[in-house]
Scaffold this motif. Sequence first.
Motif, PDB file in Angstrom:
ATOM      1  N   GLN A 276      24.941  20.201  75.714  1.00  0.00           N
ATOM      2  CA  GLN A 276      26.034  19.792  74.830  1.00  0.00           C
ATOM      3  C   GLN A 276      27.129  19.144  75.668  1.00  0.00           C
TER       4      GLN A 276
ATOM      5  N   GLY B  92      30.974  19.684  72.103  1.00  0.00           N
ATOM      6  CA  GLY B  92      29.978  20.541  71.453  1.00  0.00           C
ATOM      7  C   GLY B  92      28.816  19.757  70.870  1.00  0.00           C
TER       8      GLY B  92
ATOM      9  N   ILE C 228      27.404  21.544  63.804  1.00  0.00           N
ATOM     10  CA  ILE C 228      27.305  21.262  65.238  1.00  0.00           C
ATOM     11  C   ILE C 228      26.627  19.905  65.344  1.00  0.00           C
TER      12      ILE C 228
END
Length: 620
Positions: free
Chosen positions: A330, A334, A574
């Motif tokens: 990542q 993120g 995410i």
Amino acid sequence: MKTVDGVSRRNFLKGAAIAGAGVFGAGMLAGCTSGQHTETAATGAESEQSTAYSLMPGVYQSTVEGKVGPMVVTTVVSEDRLVKVDAGGIESKQFGVLAINTMADEMVRKQFVDVDTCTGATVTSLALIQGVRDCLKQAGDESAFSQAPITESHDEHLSCDIVVMGSGISGQAAALSAAEAGAKVIMVEKLGIPGGAATGSGGAILAAGSSLQNEADGNMDPQGLIDHLYRYSEEQATYDVIKNTVEHSAEIIDWYTSLGVKFQVGECYGTPIHYSHRAWNPDGEEIPHPAGGAIPHPSSGSNIFDRTYPAFLAAGGICLLNTKVTELLQDDSGTVTGVVAMRGGDTITIDAKAVVLAAGGCEGSAEALAKWFPHTNEGMVGGSTGLCNVHDTGDGIELGLAAGGYLTGGGYGQTTGMYSPIPAIKVTMDGVRDSDEMHSELNEDQGSQFKAFYDSGTEYAWTLYGANTQDEAALKALESAQEKGVVFEGKTLAEVAEAAGVDAAGLEKTVERFNEMVAAGKDDDFGTADIAAYGTYEEGPYYLVRYSPGINGTIGGLKISMDSEVLREDGTKIDGLYAGGETCNGEYMYRLYPSGGASLLWGSVSGRLAGQAAAKYVSA
Ligand SMILES: Cc1cc2nc3c(=O)[nH]c(=O)nc-3n(C[C@H](O)[C@H](O)[C@H](O)COP(=O)(O)OP(=O)(O)OC[C@H]3O[C@@H](n4cnc5c(N)ncnc54)[C@H](O)[C@@H]3O)c2cc1C
């Protein structure tokens, strides 16, 4: 650092399955023989040892015992070379075909017999090695080709649009869907064989409104399937997740059908649900199943992979076998940027714009079960069939949590195989009878049996035998339970209850009522059809046989959106992270497995949605 194809440093390979140190053509699942494999590149830097042998040139055969029966191994040798290895018989038709082909190619390429066994097909792998050794003995030198080639360990760096972790039903649905949408996809599988749990499954998929179903049964109402799944979740699942899944079910079957998968439509395994589509190979032979013939092999999840896997490779996807994803990459914000994987001692870093976690649940890891699935226990691993994917150890869930995701679900397993229908009463730890024992576990009553089991708050349930229990199947079950050491004995009900740790007063009360119902000839509690067949419990010795359900998988995992995006607890997604299958099924089921076909439906839909959404994301 060596490159994968020895040509470019960062390279995307087209249309290939990389099995260990070699790259093979697309026919791996289509049952081709080893001679038909095309080796297109080597990933390692191996060189043969130059050893002179003095063999009798010829074609040799040896019959060895494989996983499901005898296997005939054929070995062709020249004076000093291993020319060809092949195997036929039952083994090569189903379970071990990939292991045999992969290992046979590797033996010839490396001129080395003791190549790595195929994870997931160890018995077959060892049988093949033994067969080749027997052949070499006939050729005059049993220990020929024993010297390992020199292998240089190396790291690799690849890049693609999307990495799919796992090659089970959800992984293949994701990988193929993304590749169809034009994305460059690498599917990474830690075993030597693609397919995951569904290769040993019955291949049943629940769906409402498929074209096949419309032709065969008339239009099946999606609402009926939604209601069934929601009811079996005891209204604990998320209704909209079930609805979304069922609403995509017809398209899934039509998609598989368009790829050439054949289905039998209708009822499945005696469940009350008539929405089933069983992946069917009309030419498939009835062969012994390792679990004892429970699943006829013309009907198997492999029949889906026979079509999806080659289609994925043909669409330009690649599959790294024997390669385990160990880390998600990542950036500072993120956003997911790739994975790190291990193959043997080699590290493979794959840069990618998106990753799909499709690594199954964690039924193979006692540690992960204890951590995330408190209502399961180690004794449940393997299920009644012993066929759950023991290689699913929660790796996808772990990586998703570390990346910022969170868990959903009540912490249960997909229970299976607790009871067989015999005329002997079943009781909980409280000594309370819980269901109609003569209903097989695969029908409507399965739910009430497992529900009663969970509600009793114990790891075990019990079947009571008395002098009255003379049914042949019941006595056979008692004998087999005795061999397993799960039988407790007593001259009286109180004694047997104490030996087993069951509530004695509860058991005595249950038996008293049951005997009254037998005398009256009617089961007012659970409506068993032939209560007289049980007889009355009046005389010992009494036996209590202990049961615990097995699990075929887990119910829980990462929270995802309707498009299979992995979400944080604050509801944000995410970026670049998707999931499918048992890695994220906690809002689809609760604690009872609703019907054969529910899981493959979920794996197919969540995987396909993940692949499609990831492809859209990377092309934006
Ligand atoms: C005997 C049996 C019969 C069944 N019959 C049916 C049926 O008829 N119908 C139905 O709906 N359901 C059935 N099920 C359940 C169904 O097969 C599973 O729920 C489903 O296949 C799970 O799919 P999945 O893609 O989530 O996981 P899996 O199929 O388990 O795939 C996950 C894959 O990820 C790989 N993997 C794990 N960790 C890593 C890692 N770190 N790196 C790379 N790869 C990794 C695993 O090796 C595996 O190949 C059955 C299950 C069993 C055990």
